[in-house]
Design a protein around this motif. Sequence first.
Motif, PDB file in Angstrom:
ATOM      1  N   THR A 108       0.819  -1.228   0.000  1.00 12.26           N
ATOM      2  CA  THR A 108       0.000   0.000   0.000  1.00 12.26           C
ATOM      3  C   THR A 108       0.842   1.263   0.000  1.00 12.26           C
ATOM      4  O   THR A 108       0.283   2.352   0.012  1.00 12.26           O
ATOM      5  CB  THR A 108      -0.917   0.038   1.234  1.00 12.26           C
ATOM      6  OG1 THR A 108      -0.095   0.010   2.406  1.00 12.26           O
ATOM      7  CG2 THR A 108      -1.894  -1.128   1.244  1.00 12.26           C
ATOM      8  N   GLN A 109       2.144   1.119   0.023  1.00 16.16           N
ATOM      9  CA  GLN A 109       2.966   2.305   0.174  1.00 16.16           C
ATOM     10  C   GLN A 109       4.073   2.374  -0.857  1.00 16.16           C
ATOM     11  O   GLN A 109       4.372   1.387  -1.530  1.00 16.16           O
ATOM     12  CB  GLN A 109       3.536   2.359   1.584  1.00 16.16           C
ATOM     13  CG  GLN A 109       2.420   2.513   2.605  1.00 16.16           C
ATOM     14  CD  GLN A 109       2.900   2.345   4.009  1.00 16.16           C
ATOM     15  OE1 GLN A 109       3.567   1.373   4.327  1.00 16.16           O
ATOM     16  NE2 GLN A 109       2.554   3.302   4.857  1.00 16.16           N
ATOM     17  N   CYS A 110       4.652   3.545  -0.936  1.00 18.11           N
ATOM     18  CA  CYS A 110       5.731   3.797  -1.881  1.00 18.11           C
ATOM     19  C   CYS A 110       6.961   4.302  -1.144  1.00 18.11           C
ATOM     20  O   CYS A 110       6.888   4.762  -0.019  1.00 18.11           O
ATOM     21  CB  CYS A 110       5.326   4.867  -2.887  1.00 18.11           C
ATOM     22  SG  CYS A 110       3.978   4.373  -3.928  1.00 18.11           S
ATOM     23  N   SER A 111       8.054   4.242  -1.830  1.00 22.36           N
ATOM     24  CA  SER A 111       9.326   4.731  -1.340  1.00 22.36           C
ATOM     25  C   SER A 111      10.056   5.319  -2.534  1.00 22.36           C
ATOM     26  O   SER A 111       9.617   5.148  -3.675  1.00 22.36           O
ATOM     27  CB  SER A 111      10.102   3.576  -0.717  1.00 22.36           C
ATOM     28  OG  SER A 111      11.309   4.017  -0.165  1.00 22.36           O
ATOM     29  N   PHE A 112      11.152   5.996  -2.298  1.00 24.47           N
ATOM     30  CA  PHE A 112      11.900   6.549  -3.420  1.00 24.47           C
ATOM     31  C   PHE A 112      13.368   6.629  -3.075  1.00 24.47           C
ATOM     32  O   PHE A 112      13.743   6.791  -1.925  1.00 24.47           O
ATOM     33  CB  PHE A 112      11.350   7.912  -3.835  1.00 24.47           C
ATOM     34  CG  PHE A 112      11.301   8.943  -2.737  1.00 24.47           C
ATOM     35  CD1 PHE A 112      12.263   9.924  -2.650  1.00 24.47           C
ATOM     36  CD2 PHE A 112      10.285   8.929  -1.797  1.00 24.47           C
ATOM     37  CE1 PHE A 112      12.226  10.879  -1.633  1.00 24.47           C
ATOM     38  CE2 PHE A 112      10.230   9.874  -0.782  1.00 24.47           C
ATOM     39  CZ  PHE A 112      11.208  10.854  -0.698  1.00 24.47           C
ATOM     40  N   GLY A 113      14.206   6.492  -4.095  1.00 20.98           N
ATOM     41  CA  GLY A 113      15.652   6.592  -3.944  1.00 20.98           C
ATOM     42  C   GLY A 113      16.130   7.862  -4.606  1.00 20.98           C
ATOM     43  O   GLY A 113      15.787   8.124  -5.765  1.00 20.98           O
TER      44      GLY A 113
END
Length: 182
Positions: A108-113
Amino acid sequence: MKNLEIRALSNVEQTDNNIIEGYALKFNTESRDLGGFVETISETALENVDLSDVRCLVDHDPGKLLGRTSSGTLTLNVDDTGLHFRCALPNTTLGNDTLQMIKRGDITQCSFGFTVEQDTWERSENVMKRSIDKIGSLLEISLVPVPAYVDTDVSVAQRSLENVTNDMQKMQLQLQLDLLSL
């Protein structure tokens, strides 16, 4: 990659068949405690950032590629809320499995680099606050089941926190020396 940082937040939604969308990052939203500091991302942090070859991954794993801006399977749009994405998942085992995990509510979630070009720090009550003023490069967004930060990110952020804390202590000592010399 020098100074790669990874952050997790946001919700992911499935829209049509194999298309998902959501916010990979949101502006002016305070993070959880990241090991002695919290941070926000300025609404100007993505200005002039090259978004022409950003990848959409699962768990920051380059071997789990879902889409890419350069191929047109991932689109990114900066709006007043943050960085909105829309990704057409591939008809592969990974794409289908990921879609099922989103439908079930497991992912349900996102992340980013990203790399940081400019940030500011300030001390607040019991915690340091970091504002990401300018992102140097956005390398990837990731779909994640848990909004956790990888160890390398924490250690990079901890080094940044230690540097700022040391600088503040040096400034405080210098002020005390200046006052004593008066």
